[in-house]
Design a protein around this motif. Structure first.
Motif, PDB file in Angstrom:
ATOM      1  N   TRP A  19     -29.018  17.891   4.073  1.00 55.76           N
ATOM      2  CA  TRP A  19     -27.897  17.131   3.542  1.00 55.76           C
ATOM      3  C   TRP A  19     -27.384  17.824   2.289  1.00 55.76           C
ATOM      4  O   TRP A  19     -28.164  18.340   1.489  1.00 55.76           O
ATOM      5  CB  TRP A  19     -28.334  15.712   3.190  1.00 55.76           C
ATOM      6  N   ASP A  97     -26.432   3.989   3.338  1.00 55.44           N
ATOM      7  CA  ASP A  97     -25.760   3.588   4.572  1.00 55.44           C
ATOM      8  C   ASP A  97     -24.966   4.771   5.088  1.00 55.44           C
ATOM      9  O   ASP A  97     -24.630   5.689   4.320  1.00 55.44           O
ATOM     10  CB  ASP A  97     -24.766   2.440   4.316  1.00 55.44           C
ATOM     11  N   THR A  98     -24.620   4.713   6.355  1.00 55.18           N
ATOM     12  CA  THR A  98     -23.646   5.684   6.849  1.00 55.18           C
ATOM     13  C   THR A  98     -22.345   5.394   6.100  1.00 55.18           C
ATOM     14  O   THR A  98     -22.124   4.278   5.607  1.00 55.18           O
ATOM     15  CB  THR A  98     -23.403   5.532   8.360  1.00 55.18           C
ATOM     16  N   GLU A 100     -19.509   4.975   7.301  1.00 52.60           N
ATOM     17  CA  GLU A 100     -18.818   3.936   8.058  1.00 52.60           C
ATOM     18  C   GLU A 100     -19.323   2.542   7.679  1.00 52.60           C
ATOM     19  O   GLU A 100     -18.538   1.638   7.382  1.00 52.60           O
ATOM     20  CB  GLU A 100     -19.038   4.205   9.543  1.00 52.60           C
ATOM     21  N   TYR A 146     -17.398  11.228  10.914  1.00 52.45           N
ATOM     22  CA  TYR A 146     -17.968  10.072  10.218  1.00 52.45           C
ATOM     23  C   TYR A 146     -19.484  10.068  10.263  1.00 52.45           C
ATOM     24  O   TYR A 146     -20.153   9.753   9.291  1.00 52.45           O
ATOM     25  CB  TYR A 146     -17.474   8.756  10.809  1.00 52.45           C
ATOM     26  N   SER A 147     -20.032  10.405  11.416  1.00 52.19           N
ATOM     27  CA  SER A 147     -21.490  10.354  11.570  1.00 52.19           C
ATOM     28  C   SER A 147     -22.207  11.418  10.755  1.00 52.19           C
ATOM     29  O   SER A 147     -23.421  11.370  10.613  1.00 52.19           O
ATOM     30  CB  SER A 147     -21.868  10.479  13.044  1.00 52.19           C
ATOM     31  N   CYS A 148     -21.478  12.361  10.202  1.00 49.29           N
ATOM     32  CA  CYS A 148     -22.073  13.429   9.399  1.00 49.29           C
ATOM     33  C   CYS A 148     -22.177  13.056   7.918  1.00 49.29           C
ATOM     34  O   CYS A 148     -22.638  13.861   7.114  1.00 49.29           O
ATOM     35  CB  CYS A 148     -21.254  14.715   9.535  1.00 49.29           C
ATOM     36  N   TYR A 149     -21.741  11.866   7.549  1.00 50.99           N
ATOM     37  CA  TYR A 149     -21.738  11.444   6.145  1.00 50.99           C
ATOM     38  C   TYR A 149     -22.613  10.207   5.955  1.00 50.99           C
ATOM     39  O   TYR A 149     -22.678   9.332   6.808  1.00 50.99           O
ATOM     40  CB  TYR A 149     -20.318  11.090   5.690  1.00 50.99           C
ATOM     41  N   ARG A 150     -23.246  10.168   4.782  1.00 51.00           N
ATOM     42  CA  ARG A 150     -23.952   8.956   4.368  1.00 51.00           C
ATOM     43  C   ARG A 150     -23.716   8.757   2.880  1.00 51.00           C
ATOM     44  O   ARG A 150     -23.383   9.691   2.147  1.00 51.00           O
ATOM     45  CB  ARG A 150     -25.444   9.039   4.685  1.00 51.00           C
TER      46      ARG A 150
END
Length: 157
Positions: A19, A97-98, A100, A146-150
């Motif tokens: 990350w 959290d994600t 999203e 979107y799924s690549c971020y938290r």
């Protein structure tokens, strides 16, 4: 005494193991001043919004139905670890959290009736969260990523 939120947005490209921090409320002060509307992410970071804090980690709420903090995630980026270490014993309620889900929780705590309805539908699988994320972070992030971020976050008093 007030309670503030601190966040680090991390990005993990598909196919990679690490990350990487792309935003820190501690280390990226220029972003905090670029808030153009009350819904910019920079404005979210600088505001004390206890309904939102409650949605995230049960901070400043007596509602027994809100989630408890999850702790720090595995594989924390170097910048996130540095920011967390800086707060040491003054930080609390560490969670993540994600991107999203972070945006959905903000909308549930702060959005208009239409946005809140859209967030509920997205949670239930009946709608898309695209508009919710775009509402908060603009179109800086592709829907396909979107799924690549938290978002890693914690609070202080």
């Amino acid at each position: 005494m007030g309670c503030d939120i601190h966040i680090v947005i991390e990005y993990k490209p598909k196919g990679r193991d690490e990350w990487v921090s792309v935003y820190s409320s501690e280390s990226t002060p220029w972003m905090r001043t670029r808030a153009e509307t009350p819904t910019d992410l920079g404005a979210v970071v600088t505001q004390r919004h206890y309904a939102f804090f409650g949605q995230l980690a049960g901070v400043r709420t007596d509602d027994p139905n809100v989630p408890k903090p999850k702790g720090l995630p595995d594989g924390l980026s170097a910048l996130a670890q540095m920011d967390v270490d800086t707060w040491a014993d003054d930080g609390h309620s560490y969670s993540w959290d994600t991107l999203e889900h972070f945006c959905i929780k903000w909308t549930l705590a702060n959005g208009s009736d239409e946005q809140i309805l859209a967030a509920h539908k997205a949670i239930l699988g009946e709608g898309s969260t695209d508009e919710i994320v775009t509402f908060l972070v603009g179109d800086y992030i592709s829907v396909n990523e979107y799924s690549c971020y938290r978002v890693v976050y914690w609070f202080d008093n």
